[in-house]
Design a protein around this motif. Sequence first.
Motif, PDB file in Angstrom:
ATOM      1  N   PHE B  93      43.229  12.791 -54.493  1.00  0.00           N
ATOM      2  CA  PHE B  93      43.865  12.140 -53.342  1.00  0.00           C
ATOM      3  C   PHE B  93      45.358  11.931 -53.615  1.00  0.00           C
ATOM      4  O   PHE B  93      46.187  12.080 -52.711  1.00  0.00           O
ATOM      5  CB  PHE B  93      43.181  10.799 -53.026  1.00  0.00           C
ATOM      6  N   PHE B  99      46.684  10.126 -48.180  1.00  0.00           N
ATOM      7  CA  PHE B  99      46.755   8.798 -47.545  1.00  0.00           C
ATOM      8  C   PHE B  99      48.195   8.514 -47.154  1.00  0.00           C
ATOM      9  O   PHE B  99      49.119   9.166 -47.613  1.00  0.00           O
ATOM     10  CB  PHE B  99      46.276   7.700 -48.497  1.00  0.00           C
ATOM     11  N   GLY B 102      47.037   3.573 -46.867  1.00  0.00           N
ATOM     12  CA  GLY B 102      46.098   3.296 -47.947  1.00  0.00           C
ATOM     13  C   GLY B 102      44.917   2.430 -47.600  1.00  0.00           C
ATOM     14  O   GLY B 102      44.018   2.251 -48.418  1.00  0.00           O
ATOM     15  N   THR B 105      41.673   4.283 -47.635  1.00  0.00           N
ATOM     16  CA  THR B 105      41.547   5.161 -48.798  1.00  0.00           C
ATOM     17  C   THR B 105      40.355   4.845 -49.706  1.00  0.00           C
ATOM     18  O   THR B 105      39.651   5.773 -50.128  1.00  0.00           O
ATOM     19  CB  THR B 105      42.872   5.156 -49.606  1.00  0.00           C
ATOM     20  N   CYS B 137      40.974   7.638 -40.322  1.00  0.00           N
ATOM     21  CA  CYS B 137      42.284   7.380 -40.931  1.00  0.00           C
ATOM     22  C   CYS B 137      43.289   7.252 -39.809  1.00  0.00           C
ATOM     23  O   CYS B 137      43.614   8.237 -39.148  1.00  0.00           O
ATOM     24  CB  CYS B 137      42.675   8.529 -41.858  1.00  0.00           C
TER      25      CYS B 137
END
Lengths: 348, 172
Positions: B93, B99, B102, B105, B137
Amino acid sequence: MNRFDYVRAGSVAEAIAAGAEPGAAYLAAGTNLVDLMKGGIARPERIVDITRLPDLDRIERLPDGATRIGALVRNSDLAHDPDFARSYPAVAEALLAGASAQLRNAATAAGNVLQRTRCQYFYDVASACNKRAPGSGCEAIGGVTRAHAVLGWSAHCIATNPSDFAVPLAALDAVVEIEGSAGRREVALEAFHRLPGDAPERETALEAGELVVALRLPPEAAGFAAHARYLKVRERTSYAFALVSAAVALRMEGSRIAEARIALGGVALKPWRCREAEAALADREATPEAFRATAEAALAGAEPSGDNAFKIELARRIVVRGLTLARAGTPERVPALPASPFAGAHHA
Amino acid sequence: MSIPITLTVNGIPRTVALEDPRVTLLDLLRERLDLTGSKKGCDRGQCGACTVLLDGRRVNACLALAVSHDGAHVTTIEGLARDGELHPVQAAFIAHDGFQCGFCTPGQIVSAVGLIQEGQAGDDPERIREGMSGNLCRCGAYAGITEAVATAHAAMAGASGLPGGYLREDAA
């Protein structure tokens, strides 16, 4: 979330005794129930935890060729069981077209079939809903109705059943095995979910305290394995409920269809089995004209319940596409985008 | 009535007395065990920020009642690194910029660990995107996330069997 008493059942008998108390609800994974409780839609006074019940987490092939799916088998375990997926590929594809991987890892087979409608007026406790609050009215009618029913709805409720899994189960004549204080009984899956009529709060054939212990596919269900598909149209290609879906399974003899099975999802408060359309296909050549006529028959009687007339023609086209893909043959592997009509490269 | 439950969290047995059966696994981890890596996003099973491994399988901790999982093994984002070494998915990652803010994440990474162990996606980007669709996300870092999962899968080759999901007897 309201307060509740917690009971962990060690046996089916214990569960049924505890579940018969007024206000009791059975808890398995909780992926639907806990969500409904957080929203104040479900307010059980007693939670009967059935996750420790023995022997309900098995997939069994019975001596007569039927398959019994224990109530607590996880959706992902069922979909990825190699023997099960090869025998009932449309069921596996439907399971993998539902929810997300996290939810499929937790949610159980019986929980899937018992999940409540996703009608947003049912979910919004400030809205009138005859299902959530009997007699209060239906605010969905005249509201935002893109996702609502076009078959079997009533003036009291226009919600749909959200299960993908139940659609191929209905097509394959699955049976629901039920335990209650009066003993064991069985109900055809097709008759398990009730249409709303004037009592939309009565959702299934279950009586108070009864527990679904298994789902059973009859011996002949595996006879459709070579020509079976599940197709699902939704607002986005993954992790969304169906606008329209179809399970299609054919038993072919050469180029002729010996027997067809068709069920629709997303169009009614139950998985909608299309028996008359199936009968018209039996012992026919598998031609585009026959498929189109079948699709017309499958949607006979469909009527928009609001701003959702598009679903009727969409469903017809999904039936035609499903028949075309099933005729071509079950794919070797679950497609990368399960049930997506936009992922037809395999058959191109 | 207090209900004692024991969970093995990141390899360590933890016993907690629940005063109320309404406590979710997510709230138990965050509020009682101070493991705040698992995030509360939607709290309704829709966003995946709370993803943990429960008995080895990725699930939404926000929809699991803790009391129902007495005796279970739980792995959270805090339990992935070993002896100061990042887990291959964590490293991937970072390498692929998977990301932005975050917040999602930890859930993305735990979900990716689960996906790789499930062995259904391999390094096929389409199957990775499908297999990760339960993790939203809001920054839209999906391109980097997909690359990170493919890279981590390669790094962990042998961690899982051949891809599954076959529907026909004659299939490979």
